[in-house]
Design a protein around this motif. Sequence first.
Motif, PDB file in Angstrom:
ATOM      1  N   VAL A 157      72.997  81.812 -18.060  1.00 53.97           N
ATOM      2  CA  VAL A 157      71.784  81.006 -18.173  1.00 53.97           C
ATOM      3  C   VAL A 157      71.106  80.843 -16.813  1.00 53.97           C
ATOM      4  N   ALA A 158      71.894  80.765 -15.757  1.00 57.07           N
ATOM      5  CA  ALA A 158      71.324  80.592 -14.415  1.00 57.07           C
ATOM      6  C   ALA A 158      70.359  81.719 -14.062  1.00 57.07           C
ATOM      7  N   ASP A 159      70.613  82.920 -14.550  1.00 55.17           N
ATOM      8  CA  ASP A 159      69.735  84.049 -14.266  1.00 55.17           C
ATOM      9  C   ASP A 159      68.399  83.913 -14.989  1.00 55.17           C
ATOM     10  N   PHE A 160      68.426  83.408 -16.195  1.00 55.20           N
ATOM     11  CA  PHE A 160      67.181  83.172 -16.929  1.00 55.20           C
ATOM     12  C   PHE A 160      66.370  82.071 -16.245  1.00 55.20           C
ATOM     13  N   TYR A 161      67.069  81.065 -15.766  1.00 53.57           N
ATOM     14  CA  TYR A 161      66.386  79.966 -15.093  1.00 53.57           C
ATOM     15  C   TYR A 161      65.757  80.440 -13.786  1.00 53.57           C
ATOM     16  N   MET A 166      61.060  82.146 -10.478  1.00 57.89           N
ATOM     17  CA  MET A 166      60.433  83.225  -9.724  1.00 57.89           C
ATOM     18  C   MET A 166      59.012  83.477 -10.235  1.00 57.89           C
ATOM     19  N   ARG A 167      58.830  83.403 -11.525  1.00 55.74           N
ATOM     20  CA  ARG A 167      57.494  83.585 -12.093  1.00 55.74           C
ATOM     21  C   ARG A 167      56.525  82.546 -11.538  1.00 55.74           C
ATOM     22  N   PRO A 175      55.394  85.653  -2.812  1.00 57.58           N
ATOM     23  CA  PRO A 175      56.121  85.393  -4.057  1.00 57.58           C
ATOM     24  C   PRO A 175      57.582  85.812  -3.948  1.00 57.58           C
ATOM     25  N   ALA A 176      58.410  85.227  -4.770  1.00 59.52           N
ATOM     26  CA  ALA A 176      59.855  85.471  -4.694  1.00 59.52           C
ATOM     27  C   ALA A 176      60.218  86.938  -4.879  1.00 59.52           C
ATOM     28  N   PHE A 185      66.186  92.120  -9.061  1.00 60.14           N
ATOM     29  CA  PHE A 185      66.717  91.216 -10.087  1.00 60.14           C
ATOM     30  C   PHE A 185      65.638  90.898 -11.132  1.00 60.14           C
ATOM     31  N   ALA A 186      64.434  90.593 -10.672  1.00 67.15           N
ATOM     32  CA  ALA A 186      63.345  90.262 -11.593  1.00 67.15           C
ATOM     33  C   ALA A 186      63.031  91.432 -12.510  1.00 67.15           C
ATOM     34  N   GLN A 187      62.990  92.627 -11.962  1.00 66.51           N
ATOM     35  CA  GLN A 187      62.726  93.803 -12.788  1.00 66.51           C
ATOM     36  C   GLN A 187      63.801  93.978 -13.852  1.00 66.51           C
ATOM     37  N   ARG A 188      65.031  93.718 -13.476  1.00 67.67           N
ATOM     38  CA  ARG A 188      66.152  93.840 -14.414  1.00 67.67           C
ATOM     39  C   ARG A 188      66.002  92.830 -15.557  1.00 67.67           C
TER      40      ARG A 188
END
Length: 208
Positions: A157-161, A166-167, A175-176, A185-188
């Motif tokens: 869940v931490a990755d979704f958060y 980041m958005r 931007p992050a 990480f964001a692309q993934r």
Amino acid sequence: MYALYYSPGTASLVVHWLLIEMDLAHELRTVDIDARDHKRAEYLALNPNGVVPTLIVDGEPRYEAAALAMYLADRHPEAGLAPEVADPQRAQYNQWMFNLTNTLQAPLRLWWYPSDLQADDEAVRLGAQARIEAACERFDAQLAQHGPYLLGERLSVADFYLTMLMRWTRKMPRPAHDWPHLGAFAQRMKARPGFATLYQREGLSEWA
């Protein structure tokens, strides 16, 4: 079935995304922020803070995005998005969730809404920006050394958060996703089918 009171692109985004990812039956109830629906008596009776999200669970309203995200993962362990209490990684997971809300989400709120402090907007934004960029440095270093996710090979869940937060940086001077490991990480995370479904449902296009 869950019912989610949400507004596109706000803190409700992570809860909506998790409902999709975990394939949980739910309905969406739009809260029009521009019309100040979140400050109406009917909504305040559900969430006295007057913010989104609010999640109806077994007929009862629950709120706070991070708490709801963690609750859903714990209530539905079959999704595998949170270490169980006895798992050695549970402490690290809790640490990242609180770290995200305190060191990244809090200054992001100030950057987007500097008038909340009733102070000079530019000064507030500059202070918030410094805190956000320092947090991004730390998260980027974590992913560089222990990635690809915050718990290493384990998606949580931490990755979704983190992705949601980041958005929120997308219109900042830096931007992050400008940090290399955060960018990868964001692309993934954005490549996940659930992300496309989320964007389609919320009518979002920025940072796709």
